[in-house]
Scaffold this active site. Structure first.
Site, PDB file in Angstrom:
ATOM      1  N   TYR A  11       0.842  -1.208   0.000  1.00  0.00           N
ATOM      2  CA  TYR A  11       0.000   0.000   0.000  1.00  0.00           C
ATOM      3  C   TYR A  11       0.877   1.258   0.000  1.00  0.00           C
ATOM      4  O   TYR A  11       0.778   2.110  -0.878  1.00  0.00           O
ATOM      5  CB  TYR A  11      -0.912  -0.046   1.223  1.00  0.00           C
ATOM      6  N   SER A 117       8.016   3.846  12.354  1.00  0.00           N
ATOM      7  CA  SER A 117       6.631   4.050  12.783  1.00  0.00           C
ATOM      8  C   SER A 117       6.546   4.820  14.093  1.00  0.00           C
ATOM      9  O   SER A 117       7.451   4.736  14.928  1.00  0.00           O
ATOM     10  CB  SER A 117       5.972   2.671  12.978  1.00  0.00           C
ATOM     11  N   TYR A 141       5.632  -4.957  17.567  1.00  0.00           N
ATOM     12  CA  TYR A 141       5.842  -4.359  16.229  1.00  0.00           C
ATOM     13  C   TYR A 141       6.684  -3.086  16.374  1.00  0.00           C
ATOM     14  O   TYR A 141       7.694  -2.915  15.694  1.00  0.00           O
ATOM     15  CB  TYR A 141       4.486  -4.037  15.594  1.00  0.00           C
ATOM     16  N   LYS A 145      10.669  -2.069  15.057  1.00  0.00           N
ATOM     17  CA  LYS A 145      11.033  -0.853  14.304  1.00  0.00           C
ATOM     18  C   LYS A 145      12.143  -0.080  15.042  1.00  0.00           C
ATOM     19  O   LYS A 145      13.101   0.393  14.432  1.00  0.00           O
ATOM     20  CB  LYS A 145       9.808   0.037  14.113  1.00  0.00           C
ATOM     21  N   ARG A 282      -9.256  -1.241  23.060  1.00  0.00           N
ATOM     22  CA  ARG A 282      -8.273  -2.188  22.503  1.00  0.00           C
ATOM     23  C   ARG A 282      -6.989  -2.023  23.303  1.00  0.00           C
ATOM     24  O   ARG A 282      -6.526  -0.903  23.522  1.00  0.00           O
ATOM     25  CB  ARG A 282      -8.033  -1.885  21.032  1.00  0.00           C
ATOM     26  N   GLY A 284      -3.429  -1.426  24.541  1.00  0.00           N
ATOM     27  CA  GLY A 284      -2.278  -0.713  23.969  1.00  0.00           C
ATOM     28  C   GLY A 284      -2.633   0.592  23.289  1.00  0.00           C
ATOM     29  O   GLY A 284      -1.748   1.347  22.885  1.00  0.00           O
ATOM     30  N   ASP A 285      -3.920   0.898  23.159  1.00  0.00           N
ATOM     31  CA  ASP A 285      -4.294   2.156  22.489  1.00  0.00           C
ATOM     32  C   ASP A 285      -4.065   3.342  23.421  1.00  0.00           C
ATOM     33  O   ASP A 285      -4.518   3.331  24.574  1.00  0.00           O
ATOM     34  CB  ASP A 285      -5.780   2.128  22.097  1.00  0.00           C
TER      35      ASP A 285
HETATM   36  C1  WQD Z   1      -6.607   4.064  15.012  1.00  0.00           C
HETATM   37  C2  WQD Z   1      -7.677   4.321  16.047  1.00  0.00           C
HETATM   38  C3  WQD Z   1      -8.217   2.393  17.367  1.00  0.00           C
HETATM   39  C4  WQD Z   1      -9.904   0.001  14.144  1.00  0.00           C
HETATM   40  C5  WQD Z   1      -1.314   1.460  14.128  1.00  0.00           C
HETATM   41  C6  WQD Z   1       0.102   1.090  14.390  1.00  0.00           C
HETATM   42  C7  WQD Z   1       0.996   2.180  13.889  1.00  0.00           C
HETATM   43  C8  WQD Z   1       0.716   2.448  12.443  1.00  0.00           C
HETATM   44  C9  WQD Z   1      -0.747   2.794  12.248  1.00  0.00           C
HETATM   45  C10 WQD Z   1       2.212   1.226  11.006  1.00  0.00           C
HETATM   46  C11 WQD Z   1      -7.355   3.637  17.371  1.00  0.00           C
HETATM   47  C12 WQD Z   1      -9.410   2.826  16.516  1.00  0.00           C
HETATM   48  C13 WQD Z   1      -9.307   1.026  14.857  1.00  0.00           C
HETATM   49  C14 WQD Z   1     -11.271  -0.342  14.408  1.00  0.00           C
HETATM   50  C15 WQD Z   1     -11.356   1.401  16.058  1.00  0.00           C
HETATM   51  N1  WQD Z   1       1.041   1.333  11.641  1.00  0.00           N
HETATM   52  N2  WQD Z   1     -10.027   1.712  15.785  1.00  0.00           N
HETATM   53  N3  WQD Z   1     -11.932   0.389  15.353  1.00  0.00           N
HETATM   54  O1  WQD Z   1      -3.421   1.742  16.327  1.00  0.00           O
HETATM   55  O2  WQD Z   1      -3.247   4.237  15.867  1.00  0.00           O
HETATM   56  O3  WQD Z   1      -1.630   2.650  14.804  1.00  0.00           O
HETATM   57  O4  WQD Z   1      -1.495   1.680  12.745  1.00  0.00           O
HETATM   58  O5  WQD Z   1       3.157   1.931  11.060  1.00  0.00           O
HETATM   59  O6  WQD Z   1       2.315   1.769  14.046  1.00  0.00           O
HETATM   60  O7  WQD Z   1       0.259   0.970  15.774  1.00  0.00           O
HETATM   61  O8  WQD Z   1      -4.001   2.702  14.052  1.00  0.00           O
HETATM   62  O9  WQD Z   1      -5.910   2.440  12.549  1.00  0.00           O
HETATM   63  O10 WQD Z   1      -5.357   0.543  14.157  1.00  0.00           O
HETATM   64  O11 WQD Z   1      -6.349   2.658  15.020  1.00  0.00           O
HETATM   65  O12 WQD Z   1     -11.966   2.036  16.911  1.00  0.00           O
HETATM   66  O13 WQD Z   1     -11.877  -1.268  13.797  1.00  0.00           O
HETATM   67  O14 WQD Z   1      -8.890   3.735  15.585  1.00  0.00           O
HETATM   68  O15 WQD Z   1      -8.657   2.032  18.666  1.00  0.00           O
HETATM   69  O16 WQD Z   1      -7.796   4.477  18.405  1.00  0.00           O
HETATM   70  P1  WQD Z   1      -3.118   2.844  15.381  1.00  0.00           P
HETATM   71  P2  WQD Z   1      -5.429   2.006  13.881  1.00  0.00           P
END
Ligand code: WQD
Length: 325
Positions: A11, A117, A141, A145, A282, A284-285
């Site tokens: 992507y 990241s 992850y 990095k 979730r 770790g958020d």
């Molecule tokens: C964003 C927000 C979720 C899905 C991760 C990696 C980071 C980078 C980006 C690579 C959060 C919420 C998500 C869903 C939801 N990746 N959410 N429902 O966790 O910020 O970062 O991806 O480099 O390194 O850690 O991204 O898009 O997973 O989540 O509510 O079905 O959306 O809780 O708050 P994240 P995400």
């Protein structure tokens, strides 16, 4: 320059490849198509099917290619999965990168741009997050990095590698000219999941928690357009080839958007209901993560141009509406 883009069928990798081609570089994409897509390949770039765990294969590609630089984006990136299967991330992300660095040294390729990241930071101590922020990753992850960034530092000292590590915040959106259409399969990230719900590929979006200390109770993130990320890779290559120094740079829009705000924007632009279920938090958020991009602006002259939420959602919907069953 003659550039090997490792993971260039992915992507982000395909957007980086397109940006480098548009900038007049020669590009060879190296990808095992485990998550990259053939439809993301371009006729004006060479393609080598291969795996970063195949050291001999990497050596031969670099020996035959006469590359000036590498861009390395090949990695597993699901933070949640990394906590269940760390061994998978150790082998692919860390061992795979060691293979790349050793093959680069063998072939006297000095310049490396690395896809890092914001996950290296972990729970924010202050916001916006700049490059001086402590790095205490909360998931495996992010740990991989950060470890790779440390390897790069040693290979710079001992082997003369010059690298730029680009710490992406939340990558989203699609090429504004619609030249890249590959849909991520089984996405874990918010915006592709919202797009799948809008297109009817999935029934609803689960919102992971609405009891955070934020205005609407949902998490806030810094979403950055993938074309802006791609432009940063080109600027990073210009920087190291001109200055012969290494950098570690945060890439974000400097704007925070909540989960519900993203969903509302998507409902308005797509005209689709996008059903929501409020689920538990979730693990770790963090409640809020936003970047400072001051260093990127000042050192590599980079500025986000397409990272407003309207453009992120509109360019994504331009692709996902094509997948309505
Ligand atoms: C964003 C927000 C979720 C899905 C991760 C990696 C980071 C980078 C980006 C690579 C959060 C919420 C998500 C869903 C939801 N990746 N959410 N429902 O966790 O910020 O970062 O991806 O480099 O390194 O850690 O991204 O898009 O997973 O989540 O509510 O079905 O959306 O809780 O708050 P994240 P995400």
């Amino acid at each position: 320059m003659n550039i090997l883009v490792i993971g260039g069928a992915g992507y982000i990798g395909s957007h980086v490849t397109r940006e480098l081609l548009d900038g007049g570089h020669r590009v060879t994409v190296f990808d095992n198509l485990s998550s990259g897509l053939r439809e993301n390949l371009f006729p004006d770039a060479s393609f080598v099917y291969g795996d970063i765990l195949d050291y001999t294969g990497l050596l031969h590609v670099m020996r035959d290619g006469g590359f000036d630089a590498l861009v390395h984006l090949a990695a597993f990136k699901a933070a949640g999965e990394s906590m269940i299967k760390p061994e998978k991330y150790s082998v692919n992300n860390i061992s795979g990168t060691i293979n790349i660095l050793n093959a680069a040294v063998e072939n006297s390729i000095k310049y490396v741009v690395f896809s890092s990241s914001a996950a290296v930071f972990g729970e924010p101590r202050y916001l916006p997050i700049d490059e001086r922020h402590p790095t205490e990753p909360e998931n495996y992850y992010g740990f991989t990095k950060l470890e790779i960034e440390r390897f790069l530092g040693w290979y710079e000292k001992l082997k003369g590698i010059r690298f730029v590590s680009l710490r992406y915040f939340n990558a989203a959106g699609y090429d504004v000219k619609g030249r890249i259409k590959g849909r991520e399969l089984n996405p874990a990230n918010l915006i592709p999941i919202i797009m799948e719900a809008a297109a009817g590929i999935r029934r609803e979006v689960q919102v992971f928690g609405n009891d955070y200390d934020t205005p609407d109770g949902t998490c806030i993130r810094d979403y950055i357009h993938v074309s802006d990320l791609a432009a940063a890779h080109a600027k990073a290559l210009d920087y190291i080839s001109a200055n012969g120094k290494s950098l570690t740079v945060n890439l974000g829009s400097e704007t925070g958007t909540s989960v519900l705000e993203v969903i509302e924007t998507a409902r308005r632009i797509t005209g689709k209901p996008i059903p929501v279920i409020i689920a538990g938090r979730r693990a770790g958020d963090a409640a809020k993560l936003t970047a400072s991009a001051a260093y990127a602006r000042s050192v590599i002259g980079w500025e986000a141009r397409y990272s407003d939420m309207e453009t992120l959602i509109r360019t994504s919907w331009d692709i996902y509406k094509g997948y309505i069953p």
